[in-house]
Write a protein that holds these residues in place. Structure first.
Motif, PDB file in Angstrom:
ATOM      1  N   ARG A  28       0.817  -1.219   0.000  1.00  0.00           N
ATOM      2  CA  ARG A  28       0.000   0.000   0.000  1.00  0.00           C
ATOM      3  C   ARG A  28       0.850   1.268   0.000  1.00  0.00           C
ATOM      4  NH1 ARG A  28      -3.731  -3.330   2.802  1.00  0.00           N
ATOM      5  NH2 ARG A  28      -2.485  -3.217   4.685  1.00  0.00           N
ATOM      6  N   ASP A  29       2.130   1.115   0.351  1.00  0.00           N
ATOM      7  CA  ASP A  29       3.009   2.280   0.264  1.00  0.00           C
ATOM      8  C   ASP A  29       3.226   2.610  -1.206  1.00  0.00           C
ATOM      9  OD1 ASP A  29       3.235   2.261   2.973  1.00  0.00           O
ATOM     10  OD2 ASP A  29       5.172   1.247   3.012  1.00  0.00           O
ATOM     11  N   ILE A  30       3.001   3.857  -1.554  1.00  0.00           N
ATOM     12  CA  ILE A  30       3.215   4.260  -2.940  1.00  0.00           C
ATOM     13  C   ILE A  30       4.145   5.457  -2.975  1.00  0.00           C
ATOM     14  CG2 ILE A  30       1.025   3.383  -3.862  1.00  0.00           C
ATOM     15  CD1 ILE A  30      -0.021   6.302  -3.565  1.00  0.00           C
ATOM     16  N   ASP A  55       7.141  13.565  -1.611  1.00  0.00           N
ATOM     17  CA  ASP A  55       7.770  13.033  -0.403  1.00  0.00           C
ATOM     18  C   ASP A  55       9.222  12.659  -0.702  1.00  0.00           C
ATOM     19  OD1 ASP A  55       8.061  12.230   2.178  1.00  0.00           O
ATOM     20  OD2 ASP A  55       6.675  10.544   2.080  1.00  0.00           O
ATOM     21  N   TYR A  56      10.025  12.673   0.351  1.00  0.00           N
ATOM     22  CA  TYR A  56      11.434  12.335   0.167  1.00  0.00           C
ATOM     23  C   TYR A  56      11.724  10.865   0.445  1.00  0.00           C
ATOM     24  CZ  TYR A  56      11.335  13.275   5.218  1.00  0.00           C
ATOM     25  OH  TYR A  56      11.009  13.289   6.549  1.00  0.00           O
ATOM     26  N   LEU A  57      10.735  10.125   0.951  1.00  0.00           N
ATOM     27  CA  LEU A  57      10.925   8.688   1.143  1.00  0.00           C
ATOM     28  C   LEU A  57      10.808   7.971  -0.201  1.00  0.00           C
ATOM     29  CD1 LEU A  57       8.936   7.790   4.388  1.00  0.00           C
ATOM     30  CD2 LEU A  57      11.377   8.243   4.121  1.00  0.00           C
ATOM     31  N   VAL A  58      11.596   6.928  -0.355  1.00  0.00           N
ATOM     32  CA  VAL A  58      11.577   6.161  -1.593  1.00  0.00           C
ATOM     33  C   VAL A  58      11.238   4.710  -1.251  1.00  0.00           C
ATOM     34  CG1 VAL A  58      12.911   5.436  -3.606  1.00  0.00           C
ATOM     35  CG2 VAL A  58      13.339   7.661  -2.562  1.00  0.00           C
ATOM     36  N   ARG A 108      14.119  -2.164   1.595  1.00  0.00           N
ATOM     37  CA  ARG A 108      15.453  -2.661   1.954  1.00  0.00           C
ATOM     38  C   ARG A 108      15.705  -2.453   3.444  1.00  0.00           C
ATOM     39  NH1 ARG A 108      20.661  -0.204   1.243  1.00  0.00           N
ATOM     40  NH2 ARG A 108      19.715   1.502   0.104  1.00  0.00           N
ATOM     41  N   TYR A 109      15.395  -1.247   3.914  1.00  0.00           N
ATOM     42  CA  TYR A 109      15.604  -0.974   5.337  1.00  0.00           C
ATOM     43  C   TYR A 109      14.715  -1.879   6.195  1.00  0.00           C
ATOM     44  CZ  TYR A 109      17.846   3.359   3.704  1.00  0.00           C
ATOM     45  OH  TYR A 109      18.645   4.272   3.086  1.00  0.00           O
ATOM     46  N   GLY A 110      13.481  -2.111   5.736  1.00  0.00           N
ATOM     47  CA  GLY A 110      12.569  -2.971   6.484  1.00  0.00           C
ATOM     48  C   GLY A 110      13.107  -4.376   6.630  1.00  0.00           C
ATOM     49  N   SER A 111      13.643  -4.895   5.545  1.00  0.00           N
ATOM     50  CA  SER A 111      14.221  -6.239   5.590  1.00  0.00           C
ATOM     51  C   SER A 111      15.437  -6.279   6.506  1.00  0.00           C
ATOM     52  CB  SER A 111      14.623  -6.689   4.179  1.00  0.00           C
ATOM     53  OG  SER A 111      13.483  -6.769   3.357  1.00  0.00           O
ATOM     54  N   GLU A 155      -0.651  14.012   4.538  1.00  0.00           N
ATOM     55  CA  GLU A 155      -1.585  13.378   3.588  1.00  0.00           C
ATOM     56  C   GLU A 155      -0.864  12.918   2.321  1.00  0.00           C
ATOM     57  OE1 GLU A 155      -4.646  12.607   3.890  1.00  0.00           O
ATOM     58  OE2 GLU A 155      -5.657  13.928   5.326  1.00  0.00           O
ATOM     59  N   ASN A 156       0.231  13.561   1.983  1.00  0.00           N
ATOM     60  CA  ASN A 156       0.929  13.216   0.745  1.00  0.00           C
ATOM     61  C   ASN A 156       2.144  12.325   0.953  1.00  0.00           C
ATOM     62  OD1 ASN A 156      -0.897  14.768  -0.584  1.00  0.00           O
ATOM     63  ND2 ASN A 156       0.598  16.097  -1.594  1.00  0.00           N
ATOM     64  N   GLU A 157       2.289  11.767   2.140  1.00  0.00           N
ATOM     65  CA  GLU A 157       3.492  10.970   2.352  1.00  0.00           C
ATOM     66  C   GLU A 157       3.289   9.515   1.924  1.00  0.00           C
ATOM     67  OE1 GLU A 157       4.719   9.498   6.306  1.00  0.00           O
ATOM     68  OE2 GLU A 157       3.497  11.153   7.075  1.00  0.00           O
TER      69      GLU A 157
END
Lengths: 77, 248
Positions: free
Chosen positions: B110-112, B117-120, B126-129, B169-171
Protein backbone atom coordinates in the motif's frame (compact mmCIF):
# COMPACT_ATOMS: atom_id res chain seq x y z
CA UNK A 1 -1.27 -12.41 6.51
CA UNK A 2 0.90 -15.48 6.51
CA UNK A 3 -0.66 -18.90 7.15
CA UNK A 4 1.12 -19.04 10.49
CA UNK A 5 -0.86 -16.03 11.64
CA UNK A 6 -4.22 -17.27 10.42
CA UNK A 7 -5.70 -18.30 13.76
CA UNK A 8 -5.28 -16.92 17.27
CA UNK A 9 -3.62 -20.06 18.60
CA UNK A 10 -1.14 -20.39 15.79
CA UNK A 11 -0.65 -16.67 15.94
CA UNK A 12 0.51 -16.73 19.56
CA UNK A 13 2.44 -19.91 18.97
CA UNK A 14 4.38 -18.05 16.31
CA UNK A 15 5.58 -15.37 18.71
CA UNK A 16 9.29 -15.05 18.72
CA UNK A 17 9.80 -12.98 21.81
CA UNK A 18 13.38 -13.59 22.87
CA UNK A 19 13.92 -15.00 26.33
CA UNK A 20 16.41 -12.33 27.22
CA UNK A 21 15.92 -9.00 25.59
CA UNK A 22 18.87 -6.68 25.51
CA UNK A 23 19.26 -4.82 28.77
CA UNK A 24 21.70 -2.10 27.81
CA UNK A 25 20.77 1.13 26.16
CA UNK A 26 21.93 4.68 25.83
CA UNK A 27 20.24 7.98 25.31
CA UNK A 28 20.03 11.52 26.50
CA UNK A 29 17.91 13.29 29.06
CA UNK A 30 16.75 16.76 28.24
CA UNK A 31 15.06 18.37 31.19
CA UNK A 32 14.99 21.03 33.83
CA UNK A 33 16.70 20.92 37.18
CA UNK A 34 14.41 21.83 40.03
CA UNK A 35 17.01 23.14 42.40
CA UNK A 36 19.88 24.42 40.33
CA UNK A 37 19.96 26.09 37.00
CA UNK A 38 16.51 26.91 35.70
CA UNK A 39 17.68 26.35 32.17
CA UNK A 40 17.74 23.00 30.46
CA UNK A 41 20.40 20.51 31.36
CA UNK A 42 21.58 17.62 29.29
CA UNK A 43 22.88 14.31 30.48
CA UNK A 44 24.20 11.21 28.93
CA UNK A 45 22.94 8.07 30.60
CA UNK A 46 24.14 4.55 30.16
CA UNK A 47 21.78 1.79 31.11
CA UNK A 48 24.33 -0.64 32.40
CA UNK A 49 25.69 1.55 35.13
CA UNK A 50 22.90 4.00 35.70
CA UNK A 51 25.43 6.76 36.13
CA UNK A 52 24.64 10.25 35.11
CA UNK A 53 27.33 12.28 33.47
CA UNK A 54 26.83 15.78 32.19
CA UNK A 55 27.38 15.60 28.49
CA UNK A 56 29.06 18.96 28.20
CA UNK A 57 32.13 18.91 30.42
CA UNK A 58 32.38 15.41 31.86
CA UNK A 59 32.13 16.62 35.45
CA UNK A 60 29.54 14.95 37.60
CA UNK A 61 27.71 17.80 39.29
CA UNK A 62 24.47 15.95 39.72
CA UNK A 63 24.96 14.45 43.19
CA UNK A 64 22.70 16.89 44.96
CA UNK A 65 20.41 17.54 42.07
CA UNK A 66 16.74 16.79 42.53
CA UNK A 67 14.45 16.00 39.72
CA UNK A 68 10.94 17.30 40.19
CA UNK A 69 9.12 16.50 37.04
CA UNK A 70 5.46 16.36 36.23
CA UNK A 71 5.69 14.98 32.75
CA UNK A 72 7.99 12.61 31.00
CA UNK A 73 8.39 11.77 27.37
CA UNK A 74 10.15 8.69 26.17
CA UNK A 75 11.14 9.60 22.66
CA UNK A 76 12.26 7.21 19.97
CA UNK A 77 13.65 9.33 17.19
CA UNK B 1 17.52 9.49 11.67
CA UNK B 2 18.04 7.38 14.76
CA UNK B 3 20.41 9.72 16.55
CA UNK B 4 19.24 11.61 19.60
CA UNK B 5 21.89 14.24 19.02
CA UNK B 6 20.56 15.07 15.59
CA UNK B 7 17.28 15.87 17.34
CA UNK B 8 18.76 18.10 20.00
CA UNK B 9 17.29 21.37 18.73
CA UNK B 10 13.96 19.60 18.27
CA UNK B 11 14.14 18.27 21.84
CA UNK B 12 15.04 21.61 23.37
CA UNK B 13 12.29 23.36 21.46
CA UNK B 14 9.77 20.74 22.52
CA UNK B 15 10.88 21.03 26.12
CA UNK B 16 10.34 24.79 26.01
CA UNK B 17 6.87 24.35 24.57
CA UNK B 18 5.99 21.79 27.25
CA UNK B 19 7.12 24.23 29.93
CA UNK B 20 5.15 27.05 28.36
CA UNK B 21 2.07 24.83 28.22
CA UNK B 22 2.00 24.54 32.00
CA UNK B 23 4.23 21.64 32.99
CA UNK B 24 6.32 22.63 35.96
CA UNK B 25 9.36 20.63 35.04
CA UNK B 26 9.06 18.33 32.04
CA UNK B 27 11.81 15.95 31.00
CA UNK B 28 12.44 14.11 27.77
CA UNK B 29 14.50 10.97 27.41
CA UNK B 30 15.62 10.28 23.87
CA UNK B 31 16.84 6.77 23.18
CA UNK B 32 19.97 6.27 21.11
CA UNK B 33 19.07 2.92 19.59
CA UNK B 34 21.18 0.80 17.28
CA UNK B 35 20.41 1.27 13.61
CA UNK B 36 19.98 -1.38 10.93
CA UNK B 37 21.96 -2.94 9.37
CA UNK B 38 24.36 -2.75 12.31
CA UNK B 39 21.79 -4.81 14.20
CA UNK B 40 18.36 -6.29 13.55
CA UNK B 41 15.40 -7.49 15.59
CA UNK B 42 15.31 -7.88 18.58
CA UNK B 43 18.16 -5.43 19.34
CA UNK B 44 16.18 -2.24 18.78
CA UNK B 45 13.08 -3.33 20.67
CA UNK B 46 15.28 -4.68 23.47
CA UNK B 47 16.95 -1.30 23.81
CA UNK B 48 13.56 0.41 23.69
CA UNK B 49 12.16 -1.81 26.45
CA UNK B 50 15.25 -1.28 28.61
CA UNK B 51 15.12 2.46 28.03
CA UNK B 52 11.41 2.57 28.82
CA UNK B 53 12.00 0.68 32.07
CA UNK B 54 14.63 3.26 32.95
CA UNK B 55 12.16 6.10 32.34
CA UNK B 56 9.54 4.36 34.47
CA UNK B 57 12.02 4.12 37.32
CA UNK B 58 12.70 7.83 37.08
CA UNK B 59 9.08 8.83 36.64
CA UNK B 60 7.80 6.44 39.27
CA UNK B 61 4.38 6.38 37.66
CA UNK B 62 3.51 5.43 34.07
CA UNK B 63 0.49 7.74 34.20
CA UNK B 64 2.79 10.74 33.71
CA UNK B 65 4.74 9.19 30.86
CA UNK B 66 4.08 9.83 27.20
CA UNK B 67 5.84 7.71 24.60
CA UNK B 68 6.65 9.38 21.35
CA UNK B 69 8.62 9.02 18.17
CA UNK B 70 8.72 9.79 14.52
CA UNK B 71 8.99 7.49 11.51
CA UNK B 72 10.93 4.35 12.52
CA UNK B 73 10.90 5.62 16.09
CA UNK B 74 7.11 5.81 16.03
CA UNK B 75 7.02 2.27 14.66
CA UNK B 76 9.24 1.21 17.55
CA UNK B 77 6.80 2.88 19.96
CA UNK B 78 3.94 0.81 18.51
CA UNK B 79 6.11 -2.31 18.76
CA UNK B 80 6.96 -1.39 22.33
CA UNK B 81 3.25 -1.19 23.21
CA UNK B 82 2.62 -4.58 21.61
CA UNK B 83 5.65 -6.14 23.31
CA UNK B 84 4.56 -4.84 26.72
CA UNK B 85 1.21 -6.58 26.37
CA UNK B 86 2.14 -9.71 24.44
CA UNK B 87 1.35 -11.90 27.46
CA UNK B 88 -1.65 -9.89 28.64
CA UNK B 89 -2.43 -6.59 30.36
CA UNK B 90 0.36 -4.78 32.18
CA UNK B 91 0.66 -1.97 34.71
CA UNK B 92 3.53 -0.51 32.71
CA UNK B 93 1.44 0.94 29.90
CA UNK B 94 2.20 4.65 29.45
CA UNK B 95 -0.47 7.34 29.70
CA UNK B 96 -0.33 8.47 26.13
CA UNK B 97 1.42 7.94 22.80
CA UNK B 98 2.07 10.86 20.46
CA UNK B 99 3.39 9.71 17.11
CA UNK B 100 4.69 11.50 14.04
CA UNK B 101 4.46 9.73 10.68
CA UNK B 102 4.79 6.17 12.01
CA UNK B 103 6.34 3.58 9.73
CA UNK B 104 3.43 1.27 10.44
CA UNK B 105 4.25 -1.66 8.18
CA UNK B 106 7.81 -2.56 7.27
CA UNK B 107 7.06 -3.88 3.80
CA UNK B 108 3.71 -2.91 2.32
CA UNK B 109 2.15 -2.92 -1.10
CA UNK B 110 0.00 0.00 0.00
CA UNK B 111 3.01 2.28 0.26
CA UNK B 112 3.22 4.26 -2.94
CA UNK B 113 5.89 6.61 -4.12
CA UNK B 114 4.72 10.18 -3.77
CA UNK B 115 6.28 12.88 -5.89
CA UNK B 116 6.42 15.38 -3.08
CA UNK B 117 7.77 13.03 -0.40
CA UNK B 118 11.43 12.33 0.17
CA UNK B 119 10.92 8.69 1.14
CA UNK B 120 11.58 6.16 -1.59
CA UNK B 121 9.73 2.84 -1.61
CA UNK B 122 12.52 0.49 -2.65
CA UNK B 123 14.78 1.94 0.04
CA UNK B 124 12.05 1.51 2.62
CA UNK B 125 11.72 -2.15 1.70
CA UNK B 126 15.45 -2.66 1.95
CA UNK B 127 15.60 -0.97 5.34
CA UNK B 128 12.57 -2.97 6.48
CA UNK B 129 14.22 -6.24 5.59
CA UNK B 130 17.42 -5.18 7.32
CA UNK B 131 15.54 -4.15 10.45
CA UNK B 132 13.67 -7.46 10.69
CA UNK B 133 16.80 -9.48 9.96
CA UNK B 134 16.73 -13.24 9.94
CA UNK B 135 14.98 -13.96 13.25
CA UNK B 136 11.51 -12.74 12.41
CA UNK B 137 9.51 -12.30 9.19
CA UNK B 138 8.96 -8.75 7.98
CA UNK B 139 5.20 -9.18 8.39
CA UNK B 140 5.35 -10.23 12.03
CA UNK B 141 3.33 -7.89 14.29
CA UNK B 142 6.15 -7.50 16.79
CA UNK B 143 8.43 -5.95 14.21
CA UNK B 144 5.80 -4.58 11.85
CA UNK B 145 2.89 -3.36 14.02
CA UNK B 146 0.64 -2.67 11.03
CA UNK B 147 0.47 -6.44 10.57
CA UNK B 148 -1.24 -6.84 13.95
CA UNK B 149 -4.95 -7.25 13.18
CA UNK B 150 -5.81 -8.50 16.65
CA UNK B 151 -8.17 -5.86 18.02
CA UNK B 152 -8.06 -7.23 21.56
CA UNK B 153 -4.29 -7.01 21.58
CA UNK B 154 -4.39 -3.40 20.36
CA UNK B 155 -7.01 -2.59 22.98
CA UNK B 156 -4.84 -3.82 25.85
CA UNK B 157 -1.69 -2.34 24.28
CA UNK B 158 -3.20 1.11 23.98
CA UNK B 159 -2.23 3.79 26.50
CA UNK B 160 -5.06 4.75 28.85
CA UNK B 161 -5.33 8.24 27.35
CA UNK B 162 -5.01 6.88 23.83
CA UNK B 163 -2.86 7.56 20.81
CA UNK B 164 -2.38 10.65 18.67
CA UNK B 165 -0.92 10.30 15.19
CA UNK B 166 0.26 13.19 13.05
CA UNK B 167 1.10 12.46 9.44
CA UNK B 168 1.25 14.04 6.02
CA UNK B 169 -1.58 13.38 3.59
CA UNK B 170 0.93 13.22 0.74
CA UNK B 171 3.49 10.97 2.35
CA UNK B 172 4.39 7.48 1.18
CA UNK B 173 3.17 5.94 4.43
CA UNK B 174 -0.21 7.73 4.53
CA UNK B 175 -2.34 4.78 3.41
CA UNK B 176 -0.92 2.41 5.99
CA UNK B 177 -1.33 5.05 8.66
CA UNK B 178 -4.99 5.61 7.82
CA UNK B 179 -5.55 1.85 7.81
CA UNK B 180 -4.07 1.51 11.28
CA UNK B 181 -6.17 4.42 12.55
CA UNK B 182 -9.31 2.72 11.21
CA UNK B 183 -8.34 -0.56 12.87
CA UNK B 184 -7.66 1.14 16.20
CA UNK B 185 -11.07 2.82 16.03
CA UNK B 186 -12.68 -0.57 15.43
CA UNK B 187 -10.78 -1.85 18.46
CA UNK B 188 -12.29 0.97 20.58
CA UNK B 189 -8.89 2.48 21.18
CA UNK B 190 -8.89 6.21 21.93
CA UNK B 191 -7.29 7.37 18.71
CA UNK B 192 -6.96 10.77 17.10
CA UNK B 193 -5.17 11.42 13.86
CA UNK B 194 -4.28 14.62 12.07
CA UNK B 195 -3.41 14.39 8.40
CA UNK B 196 -1.78 17.56 7.13
CA UNK B 197 -3.04 18.40 3.62
CA UNK B 198 -0.07 18.34 1.28
CA UNK B 199 2.17 17.29 4.14
CA UNK B 200 5.16 15.00 3.69
CA UNK B 201 6.89 12.53 5.98
CA UNK B 202 7.68 13.68 9.52
CA UNK B 203 6.97 17.30 8.68
CA UNK B 204 6.72 18.44 12.34
CA UNK B 205 10.40 17.47 12.64
CA UNK B 206 11.60 18.62 9.23
CA UNK B 207 9.71 21.91 9.36
CA UNK B 208 11.60 22.91 12.48
CA UNK B 209 14.72 23.10 10.35
CA UNK B 210 13.23 24.12 7.03
CA UNK B 211 10.32 26.51 7.53
CA UNK B 212 10.75 30.20 7.01
CA UNK B 213 9.23 31.62 10.19
CA UNK B 214 8.65 30.63 13.81
CA UNK B 215 4.94 30.07 13.33
CA UNK B 216 5.49 27.45 10.66
CA UNK B 217 8.57 25.99 12.35
CA UNK B 218 6.70 25.32 15.57
CA UNK B 219 3.27 24.44 14.23
CA UNK B 220 3.71 20.66 14.34
CA UNK B 221 5.37 20.63 17.75
CA UNK B 222 2.69 22.91 19.15
CA UNK B 223 0.07 20.42 18.02
CA UNK B 224 1.93 17.56 19.68
CA UNK B 225 2.38 19.56 22.88
CA UNK B 226 -1.27 20.56 22.96
CA UNK B 227 -2.40 16.95 22.64
CA UNK B 228 -0.09 15.83 25.44
CA UNK B 229 -1.27 18.70 27.63
CA UNK B 230 -4.89 17.67 27.06
CA UNK B 231 -4.20 14.08 28.12
CA UNK B 232 -1.58 14.33 30.88
CA UNK B 233 -2.42 16.85 33.59
CA UNK B 234 0.23 19.04 35.17
CA UNK B 235 1.11 19.22 38.82
CA UNK B 236 2.32 15.78 39.80
CA UNK B 237 5.83 16.92 40.68
CA UNK B 238 7.04 13.85 42.53
CA UNK B 239 10.59 14.47 43.68
CA UNK B 240 13.10 11.95 42.41
CA UNK B 241 16.62 11.84 43.69
CA UNK B 242 19.49 11.09 41.42
CA UNK B 243 20.28 8.00 43.45
CA UNK B 244 16.82 6.68 42.80
CA UNK B 245 17.15 6.54 39.07
CA UNK B 246 19.97 4.09 38.49
CA UNK B 247 18.95 1.34 36.16
CA UNK B 248 19.77 -2.32 36.27
Amino acid sequence: MSPALASPMSFFASMQVPDKLQKSFSGIWVGHSAVEKPDAVLYYVHGKTGQYRPHSNGTDTTTERRWVCDGFIFLLP
Amino acid sequence: MGSSFFYLEFLMTWLSLLSASGYNNPAIFALEYTLAPDASYPTQIGEALAGYDHVLKVAGDPSIVCVSGDSAGAMLVLSLLLHLTVDGPTQKTPAFAALISPWVTLVSKRDITAKSDYLVMHQLRRYGSQLAGSKIPTNHPLVSPGCCRDRLWWKRASPLKGIFISYGENEVLARETRELVDLLREANVIIESKGDPGGIHAWPVASLFLSSDDGKRLDGLRTMTQRIRERIPTGFGGAVKKGDVSSD
